[in-house]
Design a protein around this motif. Structure first.
Motif, PDB file in Angstrom:
ATOM      1  N   VAL A 167      16.161   3.074  -4.660  1.00 10.76           N
ATOM      2  CA  VAL A 167      17.485   3.238  -4.390  1.00 10.76           C
ATOM      3  C   VAL A 167      17.929   2.250  -3.686  1.00 10.76           C
ATOM      4  CG1 VAL A 167      19.384   4.501  -3.123  1.00 10.76           C
ATOM      5  CG2 VAL A 167      17.257   5.776  -4.223  1.00 10.76           C
ATOM      6  N   VAL A 168      19.062   1.205  -4.116  1.00 10.88           N
ATOM      7  CA  VAL A 168      19.381   0.123  -3.566  1.00 10.88           C
ATOM      8  C   VAL A 168      20.863   0.179  -3.040  1.00 10.88           C
ATOM      9  CG1 VAL A 168      19.933  -2.651  -4.218  1.00 10.88           C
ATOM     10  CG2 VAL A 168      18.238  -1.254  -5.316  1.00 10.88           C
ATOM     11  N   THR A 169      20.881  -0.162  -1.796  1.00  9.62           N
ATOM     12  CA  THR A 169      22.317   0.154  -1.203  1.00  9.62           C
ATOM     13  C   THR A 169      22.691  -1.575  -0.886  1.00  9.62           C
ATOM     14  OG1 THR A 169      20.966  -0.187   1.087  1.00  9.62           O
ATOM     15  CG2 THR A 169      21.641   1.893   0.272  1.00  9.62           C
ATOM     16  N   LYS A 170      23.981  -1.389  -1.172  1.00 12.77           N
ATOM     17  CA  LYS A 170      24.715  -2.937  -1.204  1.00 12.77           C
ATOM     18  C   LYS A 170      25.891  -2.802  -0.256  1.00 12.77           C
ATOM     19  CE  LYS A 170      24.269  -1.939  -5.393  1.00 12.77           C
ATOM     20  NZ  LYS A 170      24.101  -1.659  -6.896  1.00 12.77           N
ATOM     21  N   GLY A 171      26.035  -2.130   0.703  1.00 11.92           N
ATOM     22  CA  GLY A 171      27.161  -2.154   1.874  1.00 11.92           C
ATOM     23  C   GLY A 171      28.261  -1.695   1.313  1.00 11.92           C
ATOM     24  N   GLY A 207       0.757  -1.046   0.024  1.00  8.81           N
ATOM     25  CA  GLY A 207       0.252  -0.105  -0.041  1.00  8.81           C
ATOM     26  C   GLY A 207       0.899   1.071  -0.191  1.00  8.81           C
ATOM     27  N   ILE A 208       2.061   1.276   0.679  1.00 13.57           N
ATOM     28  CA  ILE A 208       2.677   2.469   0.491  1.00 13.57           C
ATOM     29  C   ILE A 208       3.797   2.538  -0.635  1.00 13.57           C
ATOM     30  CG2 ILE A 208       4.636   3.584   2.002  1.00 13.57           C
ATOM     31  CD1 ILE A 208       3.812   2.320   4.592  1.00 13.57           C
ATOM     32  N   ILE A 209       4.126   1.370  -1.290  1.00 11.86           N
ATOM     33  CA  ILE A 209       4.928   1.372  -2.317  1.00 11.86           C
ATOM     34  C   ILE A 209       4.300   1.948  -3.453  1.00 11.86           C
ATOM     35  CG2 ILE A 209       5.606  -0.408  -4.088  1.00 11.86           C
ATOM     36  CD1 ILE A 209       6.599  -2.172  -1.758  1.00 11.86           C
ATOM     37  N   GLU A 210       2.860   1.700  -3.700  1.00 15.83           N
ATOM     38  CA  GLU A 210       1.964   2.182  -4.488  1.00 15.83           C
ATOM     39  C   GLU A 210       1.959   3.905  -4.480  1.00 15.83           C
ATOM     40  OE1 GLU A 210      -1.530   0.289  -4.094  1.00 15.83           O
ATOM     41  OE2 GLU A 210      -0.716  -1.539  -4.728  1.00 15.83           O
ATOM     42  N   VAL A 211       1.940   4.564  -3.415  1.00 12.55           N
ATOM     43  CA  VAL A 211       2.050   5.752  -3.140  1.00 12.55           C
ATOM     44  C   VAL A 211       3.332   6.557  -3.041  1.00 12.55           C
ATOM     45  CG1 VAL A 211      -0.321   5.975  -2.886  1.00 12.55           C
ATOM     46  CG2 VAL A 211       1.270   5.949  -0.939  1.00 12.55           C
ATOM     47  N   ALA A 212       4.605   5.607  -2.805  1.00 19.31           N
ATOM     48  CA  ALA A 212       5.771   6.419  -2.369  1.00 19.31           C
ATOM     49  C   ALA A 212       6.471   6.817  -3.577  1.00 19.31           C
ATOM     50  CB  ALA A 212       6.783   5.171  -2.032  1.00 19.31           C
ATOM     51  N   ASP A 213       7.069   7.850  -3.621  1.00 16.75           N
ATOM     52  CA  ASP A 213       7.905   8.676  -4.249  1.00 16.75           C
ATOM     53  C   ASP A 213       9.402   8.249  -4.311  1.00 16.75           C
ATOM     54  OD1 ASP A 213       6.052  11.172  -5.231  1.00 16.75           O
ATOM     55  OD2 ASP A 213       5.982  10.986  -2.897  1.00 16.75           O
ATOM     56  N   ILE A 214      10.060   7.652  -3.189  1.00 13.85           N
ATOM     57  CA  ILE A 214      11.222   6.926  -3.101  1.00 13.85           C
ATOM     58  C   ILE A 214      11.140   5.943  -2.455  1.00 13.85           C
ATOM     59  CG2 ILE A 214      13.731   7.527  -2.237  1.00 13.85           C
ATOM     60  CD1 ILE A 214      13.097  10.492  -2.719  1.00 13.85           C
ATOM     61  N   ILE A 215      11.675   4.600  -2.908  1.00 17.70           N
ATOM     62  CA  ILE A 215      11.935   3.599  -2.091  1.00 17.70           C
ATOM     63  C   ILE A 215      13.344   3.351  -1.907  1.00 17.70           C
ATOM     64  CG2 ILE A 215      11.268   1.359  -1.767  1.00 17.70           C
ATOM     65  CD1 ILE A 215       8.925   1.498  -3.661  1.00 17.70           C
ATOM     66  N   LYS A 216      13.917   3.341  -0.582  1.00 24.52           N
ATOM     67  CA  LYS A 216      15.220   2.830  -0.394  1.00 24.52           C
ATOM     68  C   LYS A 216      15.034   1.568   0.050  1.00 24.52           C
ATOM     69  CE  LYS A 216      18.789   2.121   2.297  1.00 24.52           C
ATOM     70  NZ  LYS A 216      19.079   1.612   3.712  1.00 24.52           N
ATOM     71  N   VAL A 217      15.793   0.465  -0.507  1.00 25.67           N
ATOM     72  CA  VAL A 217      15.939  -0.917  -0.240  1.00 25.67           C
ATOM     73  C   VAL A 217      17.405  -1.287   0.079  1.00 25.67           C
ATOM     74  CG1 VAL A 217      13.516  -1.618  -0.448  1.00 25.67           C
ATOM     75  CG2 VAL A 217      15.421  -1.543  -2.378  1.00 25.67           C
ATOM     76  N   SER A 218      17.752  -2.252   0.864  1.00 25.97           N
ATOM     77  CA  SER A 218      19.122  -2.892   0.934  1.00 25.97           C
ATOM     78  C   SER A 218      18.984  -4.059  -0.268  1.00 25.97           C
ATOM     79  CB  SER A 218      19.442  -3.502   2.140  1.00 25.97           C
ATOM     80  OG  SER A 218      18.683  -4.524   2.748  1.00 25.97           O
ATOM     81  N   ASP A 219      20.118  -4.379  -0.706  1.00 26.53           N
ATOM     82  CA  ASP A 219      19.969  -5.631  -1.342  1.00 26.53           C
ATOM     83  C   ASP A 219      19.309  -6.906  -0.998  1.00 26.53           C
ATOM     84  OD1 ASP A 219      21.986  -5.769   0.029  1.00 26.53           O
ATOM     85  OD2 ASP A 219      23.455  -6.578  -1.477  1.00 26.53           O
TER      86      ASP A 219
END
Length: 316
Positions: free
Chosen positions: A222-226, A181-193
């Motif tokens: 945005v994907v962070t990978k350590g 539900g949040i992903i559908e309205v989000a402008d920026i999603i930051k996730v780790s790998d």
């Protein structure tokens, strides 16, 4: 103003006493809390929505927010206990065991959360809501933060970092529904790998994973990978990557949270924290935000625990 919505808790961090026995030191923490103080220390205008206890740990959390220049007027105070997270380390990587039953943070209800645009000043200054962390896992706080996002999503930038803690999730189906539900309205999603693998599976390459996560939306991911840095993907198919600085890592507590603070602070500095501006962000501007974020996070991982840098630390 960016308002960070979610958990503030106490990390019980193991330390070795002079006698050789392990004891625990209470340090302020929580993914959303860490990002809030990171933003404040970097000079961004920031406030926090969270359930904070009136107990001694709650006072410790409140004082730390004030010290780091975070607006505390949106906090929901109660006499319920503070959430505790006991930390263990495996080769510098932190693992957590949470004690959260009937806590002040978990018990936040949407009806307790103040109107974030109650004044004309607030209406003009509120630019983004940042959500995620364990606060989206358990009720009633989880649904309350989701409702808050829906309430403000039309004209406010929504930023999500799910920061998956799989061992804390009791109902995977409900949790996934809330995140979606949040992903559908989000402008920026930051996730780790690792988050990305959990959310969409590890059967595809990263670019395909990002597409599956985004769906038909125009969300920036945005994907962070350590140690391998971070990559930002635009809905246009363009992407930029920034390597992480080479530093001596003490531990990774708060690394992603501090990265988020740096990324958002640079977005604000470039006058891009609005839906319209983000829709036309250039790769140069995006790379500048990634570069700043990894440099800020590098300072944090070179210290013990979550200790985001002050802006003066970046100038030395």
């Amino acid at each position: 103003m960016i308002i960070c919505c979610g958990e503030a808790l106490i990390d019980m961090v193991p330390v070795l006493s002079d006698s050789g026995q392990t004891s625990f030191t209470p340090l302020v923490g929580g993914a959303i809390f860490n990002t809030a103080i990171g933003l404040g220390r970097l000079g961004a205008e920031v406030g926090m929505v969270s359930g904070i206890s009136n107990d001694l740990f709650g006072e410790q959390l409140h004082d730390a927010l004030v010290t780091s220049r975070v607006n505390t007027s949106y906090l929901v105070r109660s006499d319920l206990p503070t959430t505790l997270a006991f930390v263990s380390f495996n080769e510098g990587h932190a693992n957590y065991t949470f004690y959260d039953e009937n806590s002040a943070g978990r018990s936040v209800n949407i009806k307790h959360i103040p109107n974030l645009k109650a004044s004309s000043v607030a209406r003009q200054s509120l630019s983004a809501l940042y959500v995620g962390g364990i606060s989206l896992i358990n009720e009633p706080a989880a649904s309350s933060y989701c409702d808050l996002v829906k309430q403000y999503a039309d004209d406010t930038v929504i930023i999500l970092d799910p920061n998956i803690r799989e061992n804390f999730i009791s109902n995977v189906h409900s949790y996934r529904q809330r995140l979606q539900g949040i992903i559908e309205v989000a402008d920026i999603i930051k996730v780790s790998d690792e988050d990305l693998d959990w959310l969409v599976g590890s059967h595809a390459d990263e670019e395909r994973q990002v597409g599956l996560l985004r769906g038909n939306n125009t969300t920036m991911v945005v994907v962070t990978k350590g140690a391998d840095g971070a990559t930002a993907y635009l809905s246009s198919g363009e992407k930029v990557h920034q390597e992480a600085p080479n530093v001596c890592v003490v531990d990774t507590v708060g690394a992603g949270d501090t990265f988020n603070a740096g990324f958002m602070a640079k977005i604000v500095e470039q006058n891009l924290m609005s839906k319209r501006a983000l829709a036309r962000i250039s790769l140069t501007e995006l790379l500048a935000s990634l570069t700043y974020a990894v440099n800020v996070a590098a300072i944090n991982v070179a210290r013990q625990g979550a200790n985001p840098p002050w802006i003066s630390d970046l100038e030395t």
